[in-house]
Design a protein around this motif. Sequence first.
Motif, PDB file in Angstrom:
ATOM      1  N   THR A  33     -28.510  -8.752  23.249  1.00 56.33           N
ATOM      2  CA  THR A  33     -29.347  -7.921  22.376  1.00 56.33           C
ATOM      3  C   THR A  33     -28.678  -7.676  21.033  1.00 56.33           C
ATOM      4  OG1 THR A  33     -28.507  -5.804  23.205  1.00 56.33           O
ATOM      5  CG2 THR A  33     -30.422  -6.735  24.332  1.00 56.33           C
ATOM      6  N   SER A  38     -33.932  -7.567  17.361  1.00 60.49           N
ATOM      7  CA  SER A  38     -34.770  -6.777  18.268  1.00 60.49           C
ATOM      8  C   SER A  38     -36.211  -7.241  18.250  1.00 60.49           C
ATOM      9  CB  SER A  38     -34.711  -5.298  17.887  1.00 60.49           C
ATOM     10  OG  SER A  38     -33.410  -4.821  18.033  1.00 60.49           O
ATOM     11  N   LEU A  41     -36.603 -10.303  20.364  1.00 64.80           N
ATOM     12  CA  LEU A  41     -36.479  -9.970  21.784  1.00 64.80           C
ATOM     13  C   LEU A  41     -37.727  -9.274  22.306  1.00 64.80           C
ATOM     14  CD1 LEU A  41     -32.779  -8.764  21.897  1.00 64.80           C
ATOM     15  CD2 LEU A  41     -33.703 -10.868  22.880  1.00 64.80           C
ATOM     16  N   TYR A  42     -38.263  -8.330  21.535  1.00 65.12           N
ATOM     17  CA  TYR A  42     -39.465  -7.614  21.971  1.00 65.12           C
ATOM     18  C   TYR A  42     -40.640  -8.572  22.088  1.00 65.12           C
ATOM     19  CZ  TYR A  42     -36.892  -3.334  20.790  1.00 65.12           C
ATOM     20  OH  TYR A  42     -35.955  -2.331  20.721  1.00 65.12           O
ATOM     21  N   PHE A  45     -39.817 -11.266  25.167  1.00 63.76           N
ATOM     22  CA  PHE A  45     -39.840 -10.678  26.506  1.00 63.76           C
ATOM     23  C   PHE A  45     -41.013  -9.732  26.726  1.00 63.76           C
ATOM     24  CE2 PHE A  45     -35.388 -11.996  26.202  1.00 63.76           C
ATOM     25  CZ  PHE A  45     -35.292 -12.724  27.379  1.00 63.76           C
ATOM     26  N   SER A  47     -41.432  -6.710  25.969  1.00 65.94           N
ATOM     27  CA  SER A  47     -40.893  -5.493  26.574  1.00 65.94           C
ATOM     28  C   SER A  47     -40.067  -4.741  25.544  1.00 65.94           C
ATOM     29  CB  SER A  47     -40.004  -5.871  27.758  1.00 65.94           C
ATOM     30  OG  SER A  47     -39.301  -4.757  28.234  1.00 65.94           O
ATOM     31  N   PRO A  50     -35.662  -5.397  26.588  1.00 64.99           N
ATOM     32  CA  PRO A  50     -35.409  -6.817  26.856  1.00 64.99           C
ATOM     33  C   PRO A  50     -34.147  -7.061  27.674  1.00 64.99           C
ATOM     34  CG  PRO A  50     -34.964  -6.296  24.558  1.00 64.99           C
ATOM     35  CD  PRO A  50     -35.604  -5.089  25.163  1.00 64.99           C
ATOM     36  N   GLU A  51     -33.166  -6.160  27.572  1.00 66.05           N
ATOM     37  CA  GLU A  51     -31.935  -6.349  28.360  1.00 66.05           C
ATOM     38  C   GLU A  51     -32.233  -6.266  29.861  1.00 66.05           C
ATOM     39  OE1 GLU A  51     -32.549  -2.098  27.687  1.00 66.05           O
ATOM     40  OE2 GLU A  51     -32.495  -3.772  26.301  1.00 66.05           O
ATOM     41  N   GLU A  53     -35.083  -7.139  31.241  1.00 65.29           N
ATOM     42  CA  GLU A  53     -35.776  -8.385  31.560  1.00 65.29           C
ATOM     43  C   GLU A  53     -34.777  -9.524  31.719  1.00 65.29           C
ATOM     44  OE1 GLU A  53     -39.143  -8.795  32.142  1.00 65.29           O
ATOM     45  OE2 GLU A  53     -39.128  -6.614  32.068  1.00 65.29           O
ATOM     46  N   LEU A  71     -34.865 -18.617  25.533  1.00 64.69           N
ATOM     47  CA  LEU A  71     -35.163 -17.572  24.562  1.00 64.69           C
ATOM     48  C   LEU A  71     -35.453 -18.199  23.197  1.00 64.69           C
ATOM     49  CD1 LEU A  71     -33.272 -14.256  24.227  1.00 64.69           C
ATOM     50  CD2 LEU A  71     -33.848 -15.532  22.209  1.00 64.69           C
TER      51      LEU A  71
END
Length: 159
Positions: A33, A38, A41-42, A45, A47, A50-51, A53, A71
């Motif tokens: 992360t 961010s 990642l959002y 995932f 979410s 994300p960590e 997930e 990813l």
Amino acid sequence: MLLGAGVGPDAFIRGEESVFDNLEEESFAWAMTVEVSSSVLYEVFESTAPEEEMVRYLRKGIYRQELAAMLLLASEKKIPFKQLSGELPKAGGFSGLAAKYEADAMALFSAGGRLKQAADLRAPLFLAGTAAYETAPDTSAASGMAVPPPVSSAPAAGQ
């Protein structure tokens, strides 16, 4: 000729207790992360955590470099990670998955390797922080030490 199993004199001595390291995946996920924005990642995932997930996928058996490459693929092709992870077994691995989406598997896997390496270098910082937090001395007012007031960027009343 010896056909049996050998037993040494220390075979029945009790050894040290086994400790399950359950923070390894978490520390890697937190390190990822830091390495990836961010917003990416959002989006990938789907979410706000994300960590969590990433830890879930690592525990399901996706390797770290594979996770990093997936990813990057998800970000590049705007495909949710959940969809890619579901298609991974049917595709026969990452190269088949990348081919399905007309992406360069070798370039993504190589970039994923660099991302994994960067996260691996940061991961111990999260483990050290956890260990330091758990064993830190008590600095509360009850221990006799002064506790500094909370820092706020808002101006104090009347200023």
